[in-house]
Design a protein around this motif. Structure first.
Motif, PDB file in Angstrom:
ATOM      1  N   ILE A   1       0.853  -1.176   0.000  1.00 26.38           N
ATOM      2  CA  ILE A   1       0.000   0.000   0.000  1.00 26.38           C
ATOM      3  C   ILE A   1       0.899   1.240   0.000  1.00 26.38           C
ATOM      4  O   ILE A   1       1.971   1.227   0.619  1.00 26.38           O
ATOM      5  N   THR A   2       0.467   2.247  -0.733  1.00 26.26           N
ATOM      6  CA  THR A   2       1.219   3.500  -0.741  1.00 26.26           C
ATOM      7  C   THR A   2       0.668   4.395   0.357  1.00 26.26           C
ATOM      8  O   THR A   2      -0.504   4.777   0.333  1.00 26.26           O
ATOM      9  N   LEU A   3       1.521   4.690   1.313  1.00 22.82           N
ATOM     10  CA  LEU A   3       1.127   5.524   2.448  1.00 22.82           C
ATOM     11  C   LEU A   3       1.665   6.935   2.218  1.00 22.82           C
ATOM     12  O   LEU A   3       2.850   7.112   1.905  1.00 22.82           O
ATOM     13  N   THR A   4       0.801   7.908   2.350  1.00 18.84           N
ATOM     14  CA  THR A   4       1.204   9.302   2.146  1.00 18.84           C
ATOM     15  C   THR A   4       0.926  10.119   3.397  1.00 18.84           C
ATOM     16  O   THR A   4       0.183   9.695   4.283  1.00 18.84           O
ATOM     17  N   GLY A   5       1.514  11.298   3.433  1.00 16.78           N
ATOM     18  CA  GLY A   5       1.272  12.191   4.558  1.00 16.78           C
ATOM     19  C   GLY A   5       1.876  13.545   4.299  1.00 16.78           C
ATOM     20  O   GLY A   5       2.837  13.670   3.529  1.00 16.78           O
ATOM     21  N   THR A   6       1.313  14.566   4.913  1.00 16.41           N
ATOM     22  CA  THR A   6       1.826  15.938   4.773  1.00 16.41           C
ATOM     23  C   THR A   6       1.812  16.610   6.130  1.00 16.41           C
ATOM     24  O   THR A   6       0.825  16.516   6.866  1.00 16.41           O
ATOM     25  N   TYR A   7       2.917  17.273   6.426  1.00 20.28           N
ATOM     26  CA  TYR A   7       3.058  17.922   7.730  1.00 20.28           C
ATOM     27  C   TYR A   7       3.326  19.411   7.507  1.00 20.28           C
ATOM     28  O   TYR A   7       4.312  19.792   6.873  1.00 20.28           O
ATOM     29  N   ILE A   8       2.450  20.246   8.011  1.00 20.74           N
ATOM     30  CA  ILE A   8       2.608  21.697   7.917  1.00 20.74           C
ATOM     31  C   ILE A   8       2.354  22.308   9.285  1.00 20.74           C
ATOM     32  O   ILE A   8       1.751  21.665  10.163  1.00 20.74           O
ATOM     33  N   ASP A   9       2.836  23.547   9.468  1.00 20.89           N
ATOM     34  CA  ASP A   9       2.595  24.199  10.746  1.00 20.89           C
ATOM     35  C   ASP A   9       1.278  24.957  10.695  1.00 20.89           C
ATOM     36  O   ASP A   9       0.534  24.902   9.704  1.00 20.89           O
ATOM     37  N   MET A  10       0.993  25.716  11.751  1.00 21.52           N
ATOM     38  CA  MET A  10      -0.312  26.357  11.883  1.00 21.52           C
ATOM     39  C   MET A  10      -0.546  27.463  10.863  1.00 21.52           C
ATOM     40  O   MET A  10      -1.682  27.921  10.673  1.00 21.52           O
ATOM     41  N   VAL A  11       0.524  27.919  10.214  1.00 22.72           N
ATOM     42  CA  VAL A  11       0.340  28.948   9.187  1.00 22.72           C
ATOM     43  C   VAL A  11       0.575  28.387   7.793  1.00 22.72           C
ATOM     44  O   VAL A  11       0.663  29.133   6.815  1.00 22.72           O
ATOM     45  N   GLY A  12       0.700  27.083   7.714  1.00 24.49           N
ATOM     46  CA  GLY A  12       0.783  26.453   6.406  1.00 24.49           C
ATOM     47  C   GLY A  12       2.180  26.210   5.878  1.00 24.49           C
ATOM     48  O   GLY A  12       2.344  25.737   4.744  1.00 24.49           O
TER      49      GLY A  12
END
Lengths: 113, 179
Positions: B10-21
């Motif tokens: 399975i291809t697992l994805t994710g994105t991490y950003i702070d509170m202002v993007g």
């Protein structure tokens, strides 16, 4: 030096990969549960651990004495199989039997974990 | 070299950003919960080795991982460690069954429950039985059977136990409690 001819042996094979599919590196060590075996000719066989090193494809192939040799005093015994991959601590799987009834070879995948 | 074709991935994805993007930097590691996994169909063994993916310039990652269904032993999971800038490392476990499809975003997954501290229970019916557990009384004393010491009086029980002669000791006659 080879084992005496009256001892049944089996070739244990196995392929180890990483979760990403790359060949793993490392060793597989087979440690008999007894320290000494004596064959019908009176030869004392030091049952020392046998270590197989994975090749570049992550494969091992090792000839071991079968654990059910009727000509050996000390049998039946078992092997503890310790798998150490990519520099990580070994994981041991004790109590593994490789009787001659398995044939001339057996894949570790059928014995582990 | 790649994984045998019969191993579901399975291809697992994710994105991490702070509170202002703004994109965060860091990495995410995935480690199987068991040291060895076996694909019985292809007779291939997978080491329980850590897969590390770095966040890209957008704070995102994408990694192909074996599904937690289909390999033995059953019931294993992926231990996840998120090491992301501006936040303390976060550790949790996830299941990635093939039923999730070909790709899934990590934000949609629910971490598996962490096993709690097991409770030890004693059967009330075993309290006070021979070789069973004893129970302190409401004063915190262990009731002692005089008979169990071979004595017939409280004073005799104390003497049999080697307790110095004192006047405030409490000795209870409860033959249910073996000494």
């Amino acid at each position: 030096m080879a084992l005496p001819g009256n001892i049944n042996t089996i070739t244990v094979t196995g392929t180890f990969l990483t979760p990403a599919g790359a060949p793993a590196s490392g060793t597989v060590t087979f440690t008999p549960s007894v320290s000494t075996l004596i064959d019908s000719a009176g030869h004392a066989i030091l049952a020392a651990p046998v270590t197989a090193t994975l090749n570049s494809s992550g494969v091992i192939s090792e000839v071991l004495a079968c654990t059910d040799n009727t000509t050996l005093t000390g049998a039946p015994f078992t092997y503890s199989v310790a798998v150490a991959l990519n520099g990580q601590p070994a994981s041991a799987y004790p109590g593994k039997s490789v009787p001659h009834t398995l044939g001339s070879s057996v894949n570790l995948a059928t014995l582990l974990p | 070299m790649s994984l045998p074709g019969d191993i579901a991935v399975i291809t697992l994805t994710g994105t991490y950003i702070d509170m202002v993007g703004n994109a965060r930097t860091g990495s995410v590691t995935f480690t199987p919960s068991t040291p060895l996994l076996v694909d019985t169909s292809s007779s291939t063994m997978l080491g329980g080795l850590t897969v590390t993916v770095a966040l890209n310039a957008s704070g995102a990652f994408s990694v192909v991982l074996p599904c937690t269904s289909g390999l033995t032993p059953t019931g294993w999971s992926w231990n996840v460690v998120e090491t992301v800038s501006g936040a303390a490392p976060r550790t949790y476990s996830i299941a990635l069954p093939s039923t999730l499809g070909s790709t899934v975003d990590i934000s949609t997954l629910t971490p598996l429950a962490t096993p709690g501290t097991p409770s030890l229970y004693l059967l009330a019916s075993q309290l006070g039985t021979a070789s069973g557990p004893a129970q302190l009384n409401s004063s915190g004393y262990l009731p002692i059977s005089e008979g169990g010491t071979g004595a017939t009086t409280a004073a005799g029980a104390l003497a049999a136990l080697g307790v110095p002669s004192i006047t405030t000791a409490s000795v209870y006659t409860q033959r249910a409690f073996a000494v």
